[in-house]
Every structure is written in C-alpha cells, then in structure tokens.
Design an enzyme around this catalytic site. Structure first.
Site, mmCIF file in Angstrom:
data_model
loop_
_atom_site.group_PDB
_atom_site.id
_atom_site.type_symbol
_atom_site.label_atom_id
_atom_site.label_comp_id
_atom_site.label_asym_id
_atom_site.label_seq_id
_atom_site.Cartn_x
_atom_site.Cartn_y
_atom_site.Cartn_z
ATOM 1 N N ASP A 112 62.200 76.238 -6.201
ATOM 2 C CA ASP A 112 61.729 76.495 -7.858
ATOM 3 C C ASP A 112 62.764 77.101 -8.732
ATOM 4 O O ASP A 112 63.604 77.657 -8.100
ATOM 5 C CB ASP A 112 60.133 76.911 -7.792
ATOM 6 C CG ASP A 112 59.394 76.378 -8.972
ATOM 7 O OD1 ASP A 112 60.075 75.456 -9.665
ATOM 8 O OD2 ASP A 112 58.222 76.875 -9.277
ATOM 9 N N HIS A 113 62.490 77.429 -9.817
ATOM 10 C CA HIS A 113 63.185 77.855 -10.662
ATOM 11 C C HIS A 113 64.218 79.014 -10.380
ATOM 12 O O HIS A 113 63.733 79.942 -9.558
ATOM 13 C CB HIS A 113 62.401 78.958 -11.917
ATOM 14 C CG HIS A 113 61.837 77.917 -12.550
ATOM 15 N ND1 HIS A 113 62.231 77.619 -13.938
ATOM 16 C CD2 HIS A 113 60.428 77.387 -12.567
ATOM 17 C CE1 HIS A 113 61.062 76.763 -14.325
ATOM 18 N NE2 HIS A 113 59.840 76.891 -13.767
ATOM 19 N N GLU A 177 66.943 72.483 -15.880
ATOM 20 C CA GLU A 177 65.984 72.715 -16.911
ATOM 21 C C GLU A 177 66.922 72.861 -18.304
ATOM 22 O O GLU A 177 67.826 73.675 -18.499
ATOM 23 C CB GLU A 177 65.165 73.977 -16.585
ATOM 24 C CG GLU A 177 64.155 74.308 -17.997
ATOM 25 C CD GLU A 177 63.060 75.135 -17.675
ATOM 26 O OE1 GLU A 177 62.339 75.001 -16.624
ATOM 27 O OE2 GLU A 177 62.410 75.812 -18.537
ATOM 28 N N GLU A 185 55.688 83.002 -15.616
ATOM 29 C CA GLU A 185 55.611 82.466 -14.193
ATOM 30 C C GLU A 185 56.444 83.040 -13.269
ATOM 31 O O GLU A 185 57.531 83.592 -13.315
ATOM 32 C CB GLU A 185 56.096 80.946 -13.797
ATOM 33 C CG GLU A 185 55.381 80.410 -12.430
ATOM 34 C CD GLU A 185 55.734 78.851 -12.349
ATOM 35 O OE1 GLU A 185 54.691 78.341 -11.929
ATOM 36 O OE2 GLU A 185 56.993 78.629 -12.252
ATOM 37 N N HIS A 229 53.979 77.474 -18.676
ATOM 38 C CA HIS A 229 53.663 77.805 -17.610
ATOM 39 C C HIS A 229 52.192 78.595 -17.696
ATOM 40 O O HIS A 229 51.913 79.309 -18.694
ATOM 41 C CB HIS A 229 54.458 78.745 -16.823
ATOM 42 C CG HIS A 229 55.511 78.044 -16.316
ATOM 43 N ND1 HIS A 229 56.875 78.587 -16.378
ATOM 44 C CD2 HIS A 229 55.976 77.247 -15.551
ATOM 45 C CE1 HIS A 229 57.863 77.770 -15.809
ATOM 46 N NE2 HIS A 229 57.213 76.871 -15.251
ATOM 47 N N GLY A 230 51.246 78.477 -16.585
ATOM 48 C CA GLY A 230 50.034 79.130 -16.860
ATOM 49 C C GLY A 230 48.893 78.267 -17.718
ATOM 50 O O GLY A 230 49.299 77.384 -18.343
ATOM 51 N N HIS A 266 57.024 70.755 -15.969
ATOM 52 C CA HIS A 266 56.756 72.127 -15.734
ATOM 53 C C HIS A 266 55.557 72.444 -16.670
ATOM 54 O O HIS A 266 55.343 71.970 -17.550
ATOM 55 C CB HIS A 266 57.699 72.999 -15.702
ATOM 56 C CG HIS A 266 58.958 72.964 -14.835
ATOM 57 N ND1 HIS A 266 59.115 73.930 -14.090
ATOM 58 C CD2 HIS A 266 59.904 71.951 -14.383
ATOM 59 C CE1 HIS A 266 60.151 73.699 -13.219
ATOM 60 N NE2 HIS A 266 60.478 72.338 -13.301
ATOM 61 N N GLY A 268 52.381 71.971 -16.010
ATOM 62 C CA GLY A 268 51.212 70.977 -16.248
ATOM 63 C C GLY A 268 49.911 71.410 -15.984
ATOM 64 O O GLY A 268 48.862 70.608 -16.190
ATOM 65 N N ASN A 288 55.157 70.152 -11.500
ATOM 66 C CA ASN A 288 54.704 71.177 -10.771
ATOM 67 C C ASN A 288 53.438 71.730 -11.024
ATOM 68 O O ASN A 288 52.789 71.790 -12.080
ATOM 69 C CB ASN A 288 55.744 72.367 -11.121
ATOM 70 C CG ASN A 288 57.135 72.024 -10.973
ATOM 71 O OD1 ASN A 288 57.570 71.083 -10.163
ATOM 72 N ND2 ASN A 288 58.190 72.833 -11.189
ATOM 73 N N VAL A 289 52.697 72.134 -9.873
ATOM 74 C CA VAL A 289 51.345 72.522 -10.060
ATOM 75 C C VAL A 289 51.616 74.224 -9.352
ATOM 76 O O VAL A 289 51.906 74.098 -8.277
ATOM 77 C CB VAL A 289 50.429 71.937 -9.515
ATOM 78 C CG1 VAL A 289 49.241 72.355 -9.691
ATOM 79 C CG2 VAL A 289 50.301 70.483 -9.949
HETATM 80 ZN ZN LIG Z 1 58.319 75.897 -13.764
#
Ligand SMILES: [Zn+2]
Length: 359
Positions: A112-113, A177, A185, A229-230, A266, A268, A288-289
């Site tokens: 990820d990131h 991105e 996040e 995010h979140g 992202h 989501g 992404n979850v």
């Molecule tokens: Zn993300």
C-alpha cells in the site's frame, strides 16, 4: 466468462500477465477486486477464507506500518532504513504465497501507500522481488503502490516512471496516486489539505498516462475524486465518482483508445453503494478496504467478550461455578477466531459491493 478462464489464472498468487489480465477482465466486466490491509497472518487468513467461500479473487495488501507489525512491533525500524518494514512485507508476501494455493483462489499480493520518505521500504521490497524473479521467473508480489501525491506532480510522475522502469522486466504492476486522498491512514494525516487537492483534473490524470504508458501498460491510478480514508460523519468533501468518467473521456479523446485508464478507489470505507457502482462503471478495478475490516475484526472480539463476560474474568471461576476453569474461553484461538469470522464476513460484503461475486 468466468474469471477462471482468464489467461494465466490459477489458485495462488497472480503476477505479471496473469495479474494484469485479471484486472482487464474486471474492467471489462465492471467489477473490482477489493484489497484488504493485513497486519497479521490472522487477517490474511480471514481475507483468503472469504475468497474461498465466495469462490472469487481477493487482494491482500500491507502498509508500511502494517508490514512492520507483521514482523513484530519490537524490532528496530530505523528512519531511512525501515528494516523491520522491509522484513515484514517480505515475510508477509511469502506467507501469502505459501498459503494461497491451499485456499484454492487467485490472490493478489500488494503493498500500500509509499510516500517519498518511505522509499527505502519500496527499494527493499523490489530487491526481494528481483531475488524471487531470479529464482522463479516471477516477482514476489503482484503489485506495489507509490504515493508521491504530496510532492509536485512533475516529481511524482518522474519518480513513478523511474520505478516503473525497474519493475517492468518483472512485469510488476505499479499503482500510483495523483491528487490526495483525504483523512488519516497508517499515521499519515491528510485531514487538513486544501480542498482542490482532493479532486484531480482530467489533465493531471492524463499526464500520468502519457508518462507511464510508453514504459509499460501495467499501471493503475488512484485519482482523487473527493475520497477520504477512514469513516467520518458526512462532511463538506463530496465523493464525485462521475469525475472518473470525465478522466476516461479526456484520455479517450487524447489517445483514441476507449477508456484506457485503470483506476483504484482509496478511502472506500463507508461509501454509499450507488457511488461504488458509478466508480465501477468508470474503470475502477481495485478498491481498498481498511477501516471497515478493522472495525469488523474488533467487533468480533467485542461481541465474544460481551456474550461471555462472566467466563473471562479469571483463569478459574465463572457463572457455572467458583472452581470452574475458563481456559476454553481465553484460549486465543477462541477469541481471535471470532475476530477472523467477523472480518471474513465483512470481506465478503465488500466483494458483493464491488460486484466481485459469481452471478
Ligand atoms: Zn489509500
């Protein structure tokens, strides 16, 4: 056509052409494969179990912090070196590779990131990919994400191009991105960024395609369309998945190829279903979850504790008797399993949301 008919599809980790063919199949059939952040073998197992029960492909991914946690939070992880994060990601990817065939499903293994200051982590994972490629003719992971969205666009794209060049001989997929996903996040706080950064433009997105497509077609774009995010109370950032359609339109005009872009969604968690549906129709192939499955994992334990509170206060003594042992309640296999079941069910819900189900 069943995803099993996708060229190169097999039970186990997909890489290279097989992985890319699967994403193309998802795009053509307007479904997306959810990617779940994993931090332990337990969370990996929950994701794989859901994939097996649904008979569908799923993705496991590690953040930099999650990678470190996989190897062990107590290990030294020096700034600029990130040895524990590298070790954890590599160990995690090997773990997925080893167990995935037993679950009988095609699995993506992803990181990820990765922001600029975390590039040593990225380099370490690529070294492991190269070593694995040398021995087995395919990379260790399916794909990696670079997130240089905090840097100026030209620098972001230039660094992505440099890494995609290194990844291309191994046919590794790059996720990048452009624009910024809001919220918080893995310790990165973007809750204060300017609103215009939360929405990409067709030109911004096309600049990525223009720079990367001559190197390899195997890249996906996490464009910003008001995603965060979140999970928060409804705020003033509005999700606009129709923007992804505008990006495709512009790229279609520029290239003459119909909808050439592959998008990643992202932030989501907590999205309304109609927004997800629109994102899928505009070329989102991965979502992404993290937050929703974090909650599910916790909630599994919470419910177990509440239902068995009287049996979890000491090693001996419960509502059935002062001298009764409680071992069968506090054995970690009992309560960690409750977390796994709860996470597994939430993973299945995400698959259904993304039309990643057998019709
Ligand atoms: Zn993300």
């Amino acid at each position: 056509m069943s995803f099993w008919k996708v060229e190169g599809c097999k039970a186990g980790v997909l890489t290279g052409d097989a992985a890319w063919n699967m994403l193309k199949h998802a795009k053509e059939n307007k479904f997306a494969i959810p990617a779940f952040n994993c931090t332990t073998s337990s969370s990996v197992n929950s994701v794989l179990e859901a994939g097996k029960e649904l008979n569908r492909p799923v993705m496991c991914q590690f953040s930099e912090g999650g990678s470190c946690f996989f190897a062990g939070k107590s290990l030294p992880n020096d700034k600029g070196v990130l040895q524990a994060s590298i070790l954890g990601a590599v160990v995690g990817a090997h773990y997925i590779r080893n167990v995935a065939p037993a679950y009988g499903m095609p699995i993506f293994s992803h990181s990820d990131h990765c922001a600029k200051k975390l590039l040593p982590w990225f380099d370490g994972m690529l070294e492991a990919d190269e070593a694995f490629f040398g021995a087995h003719g395919e990379p260790l992971f399916s794909s990696h994400m670079l997130d240089l969205s905090e840097e100026p666009d030209e620098e972001n794209i230039a660094i992505c191009a440099k890494y995609l060049q290194r990844m291309t001989p191994m046919k590794l997929i790059l996720e990048m991105e452009i624009g910024i996903t809001g919220g918080v996040e893995d310790g990165v706080d973007n809750s204060g960024v300017a609103k215009d950064k939360l929405y990409s433009t067709p030109e911004d997105v096309f600049a990525v395609h223009k720079a990367l497509s001559p190197i390899s077609p195997m890249f996906t774009i996490a464009a910003a369309f008001g995603n965060v995010h979140g999970v928060y109370k409804a705020g003033n950032v509005v999700l606009q998945p129709e923007l992804l359609g505008k990006f495709q339109e512009y790229a279609t005009q520029q290239t003459g190829t119909q909808n050439p872009l592959f998008f990643v969604f992202h932030g989501g968690s907590g999205s309304e279903k109609h927004h997800i549906a629109e994102a899928l129709s505009n070329g989102v192939v991965k979502m992404n979850v993290d937050t929703d499955t974090q909650w599910a994992y916790w909630e599994g334990l919470l419910k177990f504790y509440k239902a068995n509170e009287g049996y979890l206060q000491g090693q001996i003594g419960n509502p059935s008797g002062e001298d009764k042992p409680n071992k069968s309640y506090y054995d970690p296999r009992k309560w960690v399993r409750e977390s796994e079941i709860s996470m597994r069910d939430r993973v299945k819900e995400s698959c259904r949301d993304l039309s990643n189900v057998n019709a």
